[in-house]
Design an enzyme around this catalytic site. Structure first.
Site, PDB file in Angstrom:
ATOM      1  N   ASP A  88       0.855  -1.186   0.000  1.00  0.00           N
ATOM      2  CA  ASP A  88       0.000   0.000   0.000  1.00  0.00           C
ATOM      3  C   ASP A  88       0.889   1.234   0.000  1.00  0.00           C
ATOM      4  O   ASP A  88       2.114   1.132   0.086  1.00  0.00           O
ATOM      5  CB  ASP A  88      -0.999  -0.036   1.169  1.00  0.00           C
ATOM      6  N   GLY A  95       0.853   3.906   2.078  1.00  0.00           N
ATOM      7  CA  GLY A  95       1.060   4.591   3.351  1.00  0.00           C
ATOM      8  C   GLY A  95       0.039   5.673   3.611  1.00  0.00           C
ATOM      9  O   GLY A  95      -0.085   6.169   4.729  1.00  0.00           O
ATOM     10  N   TYR A 135      -3.276   5.742   3.738  1.00  0.00           N
ATOM     11  CA  TYR A 135      -4.374   5.440   4.653  1.00  0.00           C
ATOM     12  C   TYR A 135      -3.866   5.373   6.097  1.00  0.00           C
ATOM     13  O   TYR A 135      -4.461   5.949   7.007  1.00  0.00           O
ATOM     14  CB  TYR A 135      -5.027   4.112   4.250  1.00  0.00           C
ATOM     15  N   ASP A 144      -2.462   8.274  -1.912  1.00  0.00           N
ATOM     16  CA  ASP A 144      -3.734   8.990  -1.888  1.00  0.00           C
ATOM     17  C   ASP A 144      -4.098   9.412  -0.482  1.00  0.00           C
ATOM     18  O   ASP A 144      -3.407   9.067   0.476  1.00  0.00           O
ATOM     19  CB  ASP A 144      -4.860   8.115  -2.481  1.00  0.00           C
ATOM     20  N   GLY A 148     -11.540   4.153   0.019  1.00  0.00           N
ATOM     21  CA  GLY A 148     -12.494   4.940   0.788  1.00  0.00           C
ATOM     22  C   GLY A 148     -13.730   4.178   1.218  1.00  0.00           C
ATOM     23  O   GLY A 148     -14.713   4.783   1.645  1.00  0.00           O
ATOM     24  N   ASP A 206      -7.948  -7.391   0.245  1.00  0.00           N
ATOM     25  CA  ASP A 206      -7.022  -7.641   1.348  1.00  0.00           C
ATOM     26  C   ASP A 206      -7.746  -7.268   2.633  1.00  0.00           C
ATOM     27  O   ASP A 206      -8.628  -6.405   2.612  1.00  0.00           O
ATOM     28  CB  ASP A 206      -5.763  -6.766   1.249  1.00  0.00           C
ATOM     29  N   CYS A 266     -13.821 -27.906   6.158  1.00  0.00           N
ATOM     30  CA  CYS A 266     -12.553 -27.225   5.857  1.00  0.00           C
ATOM     31  C   CYS A 266     -11.435 -28.237   5.628  1.00  0.00           C
ATOM     32  O   CYS A 266     -11.373 -29.262   6.296  1.00  0.00           O
ATOM     33  CB  CYS A 266     -12.194 -26.299   7.013  1.00  0.00           C
ATOM     34  N   CYS A 304      -8.125 -27.543   5.967  1.00  0.00           N
ATOM     35  CA  CYS A 304      -6.846 -27.027   6.472  1.00  0.00           C
ATOM     36  C   CYS A 304      -6.188 -27.985   7.462  1.00  0.00           C
ATOM     37  O   CYS A 304      -6.804 -28.919   7.976  1.00  0.00           O
ATOM     38  CB  CYS A 304      -7.035 -25.647   7.099  1.00  0.00           C
ATOM     39  N   CYS A 348      -7.895 -28.078  11.014  1.00  0.00           N
ATOM     40  CA  CYS A 348      -9.130 -28.874  11.090  1.00  0.00           C
ATOM     41  C   CYS A 348      -8.850 -30.371  10.949  1.00  0.00           C
ATOM     42  O   CYS A 348      -9.601 -31.197  11.470  1.00  0.00           O
ATOM     43  CB  CYS A 348     -10.129 -28.410  10.038  1.00  0.00           C
ATOM     44  N   HIS A 407      -6.163 -21.695  10.064  1.00  0.00           N
ATOM     45  CA  HIS A 407      -7.509 -22.073   9.605  1.00  0.00           C
ATOM     46  C   HIS A 407      -8.181 -20.910   8.878  1.00  0.00           C
ATOM     47  O   HIS A 407      -8.733 -21.085   7.787  1.00  0.00           O
ATOM     48  CB  HIS A 407      -8.390 -22.535  10.772  1.00  0.00           C
TER      49      HIS A 407
HETATM   50 ZN    ZN Z   1      -9.770 -25.341   8.913  1.00  0.00          ZN
END
Ligand code: ZN
Length: 378
Positions: free
Chosen positions: A96, A98, A100, A150, A224, A274, A312, A314, A317, A343
């Site tokens: 980014d 900077g 914001y 910005d 914004g 993001d 899930c 992952c 899990c 997770h």
């Molecule tokens: Zn998971």
């Protein structure tokens, strides 16, 4: 870097309504869209090793100019070989500008046409950020996708203030373009995104989009939003804002969001996101699942031997019970933060993959309806 890869090539493979899926090919790797970028604020995605971030399915991460310029410093990162080498992430990084964070985190700001003067929230030292300095910092870091500098005013400011701020941001967008283009090798190997401003006003959003189109960028962010206006107001803007931006470039909704925000925004034509939510929530014992958010600190999980989310895929899990995750979070154990962060980031990537698959199959409406039924109980 593999030389056969292009600097920046966005292709849309399929659309379904306004939703679209495709990819961005870049020198350091390909980004599948719609994409979710985990936030690596201070050269780390908190509580995660880079290889584990990649294993969740992330193609790109985000780094923060404001934090890195203050500590360890952009010049130091450059001397150490750039941000990719420093943090051991060899795929694309978006930074980014900077803009914001200087407004939201620093003390004693002085805003002028030139830029923003501020004091560090860490040690009170004085700094100046301008479009030119922001481009220089992002170049020193070695960013693959650079964001224009910005200003993001609060959406509840008077309209004259929001208009003046948007116009200032468009002048800064041109200065960002010029400074980026003067960056030699870095400019030839990386991309620059402009940022649409204009808060919740359609007329200002249109003027901002027009100014950015005239300058020309590789991608366009919708800035914004997600600054406290609420989901309904955000979706109202997303009903028209993506359509104001060039169709052949990716559209990036900055700082968003909750899983249901992502589904609603993809539905409205957004390609990139993001947010700190999956990582920050993971450290606080808040998990995201296909059946909605779960607070692992709640006593109802104390003897639950089941996984966090049976749907899930992952590593958390696959191996750990809700009871154990509850215990770790109640005890303030570091492993609790690590496992739930892993997770959450995996869940976000599985959500993005499911959306990409649904758009390709032309079944996004069904997907979104089923998602809302399970996640929002709607
Ligand atoms: Zn998971």
């Amino acid at each position: 870097m593999a030389s056969e890869n292009p600097r920046f090539a966005f292709t849309v493979a399929a659309t379904d309504g306004r939703a679209r899926t495709g990819q961005i090919a870049m020198r350091r790797g390909t980004i599948r869209t719609p994409a979710f970028m985990p936030v690596g604020t201070a050269a780390t995605v908190k509580a995660m090793k880079p290889e584990d971030v990649r294993a969740t399915g992330a193609d790109i991460i985000l780094g923060n100019t404001y934090h890195l310029m203050l500590r360890p410093g952009a010049e130091r990162v450059a001397r150490l070989g750039g941000l990719h080498k420093f943090m051991r992430w060899d795929r694309p990084i978006l930074t980014d500008s900077g803009g914001y964070q200087v407004m939201s985190l620093s003390d004693l700001r002085k805003l002028t046409e030139k830029g923003v003067e501020f004091r560090s929230h860490i040690d009170g030292s004085k700094h100046m950020l301008t479009p030119e300095r922001s481009m220089e910092i992002q170049r020193l870091l070695g960013s693959d996708i650079v964001m224009a500098f910005d200003e993001c005013p609060r959406a509840d400011r008077p309209m004259e203030e929001i208009e003046a701020s948007m116009e200032l941001s468009m002048r800064w967008a041109q200065r960002s373009r010029d400074a980026f283009d003067a960056g030699g090798d870095h400019a030839e190997n990386s991309a620059l995104f402009g940022i649409q401003q204009g808060a919740l006003d359609k007329g200002l959003r249109a003027r901002s989009a027009e100014a950015l189109r005239k300058i020309g960028f590789d991608g366009y962010a919708i800035g914004g939003l997600a600054v406290g206006e609420g989901q309904e107001a955000m979706f109202d803007v997303l009903d028209y804002a993506p359509g104001m931006l060039p169709e052949d470039a990716p559209r990036y909704l900055m700082g968003v969001g909750k899983p249901d925000d992502l589904v609603g925004a993809v539905e409205r034509g957004v390609d990139m996101f993001d947010c700190v939510l999956p990582t920050r929530s993971g450290r606080n014992g808040q998990a995201f699942t296909w059946n909605g958010p779960v607070n692992l600190r709640n006593a109802r999980h104390a003897e639950d031997t089941g996984p966090l989310d049976p749907r899930c895929h992952c590593a958390t899990c696959a191996s750990y019970s809700r009871a154990y995750l509850h215990h770790l979070h109640k005890s303030g154990e570091i492993l609790g933060a690590m496992l739930v962060t892993e997770h959450n980031l995996s869940f976000y990537q599985q959500l993005m993959q499911a959306m990409r698959d649904a758009i390709s199959a032309g079944t996004f409406d069904d997907f979104a309806r089923n998602f809302r039924r399970d996640y929002l109980k709607a």
